[in-house]
Enzyme design. Structure first.
Site, PDB file in Angstrom:
ATOM      1  CG  ASN A   1     107.847  67.684   3.820  1.00 37.06           C
ATOM      2  OD1 ASN A   1     107.594  66.563   3.362  1.00 37.06           O
ATOM      3  ND2 ASN A   1     109.030  68.008   4.318  1.00 37.06           N
ATOM      4  CD1 TRP A   2     101.050  66.374   4.711  1.00 36.26           C
ATOM      5  CD2 TRP A   2     100.140  65.178   3.046  1.00 36.26           C
ATOM      6  NE1 TRP A   2      99.824  66.937   4.406  1.00 36.26           N
ATOM      7  CE2 TRP A   2      99.247  66.213   3.389  1.00 36.26           C
ATOM      8  CE3 TRP A   2      99.783  64.306   2.020  1.00 36.26           C
ATOM      9  CZ2 TRP A   2      98.021  66.394   2.746  1.00 36.26           C
ATOM     10  CZ3 TRP A   2      98.573  64.477   1.377  1.00 36.26           C
ATOM     11  CH2 TRP A   2      97.702  65.518   1.745  1.00 36.26           C
ATOM     12  CE  LYS A   3     109.032  66.843   7.699  1.00 35.95           C
ATOM     13  NZ  LYS A   3     109.870  67.245   8.814  1.00 35.95           N
TER      14      LYS A   3
ATOM     15  CG  HIS B   1     113.545  68.165   4.067  1.00 33.62           C
ATOM     16  ND1 HIS B   1     113.992  67.691   5.283  1.00 33.62           N
ATOM     17  CD2 HIS B   1     112.444  68.907   4.331  1.00 33.62           C
ATOM     18  CE1 HIS B   1     113.180  68.124   6.238  1.00 33.62           C
ATOM     19  NE2 HIS B   1     112.231  68.875   5.689  1.00 33.62           N
TER      20      HIS B   1
ATOM     21  CD  GLU C   1     111.982  73.176   5.834  1.00 38.34           C
ATOM     22  OE1 GLU C   1     110.822  73.154   6.223  1.00 38.34           O
ATOM     23  OE2 GLU C   1     112.610  72.148   5.528  1.00 38.34           O
TER      24      GLU C   1
ATOM     25  N   GLY D   1     110.396  70.631  13.533  1.00 35.85           N
ATOM     26  CA  GLY D   1     109.790  69.713  14.493  1.00 35.85           C
ATOM     27  C   GLY D   1     110.093  70.021  15.953  1.00 35.85           C
TER      28      GLY D   1
ATOM     29  CB  SER E   1     108.408  74.906  14.531  1.00 37.29           C
ATOM     30  OG  SER E   1     109.069  73.732  14.963  1.00 37.29           O
TER      31      SER E   1
ATOM     32  N   GLY F   1     105.452  71.056   7.933  1.00 33.13           N
ATOM     33  CA  GLY F   1     105.524  69.624   8.207  1.00 33.13           C
ATOM     34  C   GLY F   1     104.374  69.188   9.087  1.00 33.13           C
TER      35      GLY F   1
HETATM   36  P1  PGA Z   1     107.833  71.055  10.746  1.00 33.17           P
HETATM   37  O1  PGA Z   1     108.613  70.440   9.465  1.00 33.17           O
HETATM   38  O2  PGA Z   1     106.831  72.029  10.223  1.00 33.17           O
HETATM   39  O3  PGA Z   1     107.222  69.851  11.402  1.00 33.17           O
HETATM   40  O4  PGA Z   1     108.857  71.713  11.594  1.00 33.17           O
HETATM   41  C1  PGA Z   1     108.979  71.260   8.399  1.00 33.17           C
HETATM   42  C2  PGA Z   1     109.793  70.490   7.393  1.00 33.17           C
HETATM   43  O5  PGA Z   1     110.550  69.586   7.770  1.00 33.17           O
HETATM   44  O6  PGA Z   1     109.697  70.754   6.178  1.00 33.17           O
END
Ligand code: PGA
Length: 247
Positions: free
Chosen positions: A9-11, A97, A169, A175, A212, A233
């Site tokens: 998930n590159w956001k 999400h 999640e 994050g 994370s 992420g």
């Molecule tokens: P993260 O994000 O791996 O940076 O915690 C995961 C996500 O938001 O899908």
């Protein structure tokens, strides 16, 4: 053997040059290409889907979008329909999400409407669910997950799908560098497994963990029963870190 999913998930954090370079790295990496029973799904931002689809053509990696509209067509400025995502080569799409649930106030009913659009257009939904820190502390996790999944159970009666991914999640893990313990994840994923078996939402369902996931914790989390993939992420932005998670 069941495939294990690695969904990147590159956001809004990857530019087109970075995305293309990342894909070149994957395509040149013989170990990754040969990884057995592995499905890699890359989720760039909307404008990058089409150019990336051209780069991925005939390659064993799938393309996913980060969101889709709850509507099929019409005056919805700025939204992207599931049929347009299909035209751009997407076969997967994230919905629900927590960043969208929180920032854009998307409800679980909205997510169910998005689910319907994806199924009608033959995309595989990746439904994100998870509790906030407040609900975690109050031990309300399972109640929150049930509330988030119930509209999907209803939607699936009229719009059954062959394949579905559900990504658990915890909002407080995204994050933050923190994750639930293996014992906690075992309990939650066993509950999720029972829930999907009871409600028969789809022909095949894969349960993913996200929040994370990194090179250090991935191998431990991977061993937990009923986990068939990761939604990643920040660690998916760096090719080497991503590769270390997959291999
Ligand atoms: P993260 O994000 O791996 O940076 O915690 C995961 C996500 O938001 O899908």
């Amino acid at each position: 053997m069941k495939p294990f999913f690695y969904v990147a998930n590159w956001k809004m954090a990857m530019n087109l040059h970075g995305a293309k370079t990342f894909i070149e790295h994957i395509q040149q990496d013989s170990a990754l290409k040969k990884a057995f029973a592995t499905t890699i799904v890359l989720c760039p931002s909307f404008p990058h889907l089409y150019p990336i689809q051209k780069q991925l053509l005939n390659k064993p990696f799938a393309l996913g979008a980060q969101a889709c509209s709850a509507f099929d067509n019409g005056p919805y400025t700025g939204q992207v329909s599931a049929s347009t995502l299909a035209e751009c080569g997407c076969t997967y799409c994230l919905i629900g999400h927590s960043e969208r649930r929180i920032l854009l106030k998307e409800t679980s009913e909205d997510v169910a409407a998005q689910y319907r659009q994806l199924v009608i257009n033959h995309l595989t939904p990746i439904i994100c669910i998870g509790e906030t820190a407040e609900h975690w502390v109050a031990q309300k996790t399972l109640a929150v997950l049930e509330q988030q999944l119930t509209p999907i159970v209803h939607a699936s009666k009229d719009n059954p799908t062959e394949c579905l991914l559900i990504a658990y999640e915890p909002v407080w893990a995204i994050g933050s560098g923190r994750t639930p313990t293996p014992q906690e994840l075992t309990v939650i994923f066993s509950w999720l497994k029972d829930f999907i078996v009871t409600h028969q939402i789809a022909g095949r369902i894969f349960l993913l963990y996200g929040g994370s996931v990194d090179e250090i914790n991935a191998s431990k989390i991977k061993e937990i029963d009923n986990i068939s993939g990761f939604l990643i992420g920040s660690a998916s932005l760096d090719f080497q870190k991503f590769k270390n998670i997959v291999l």
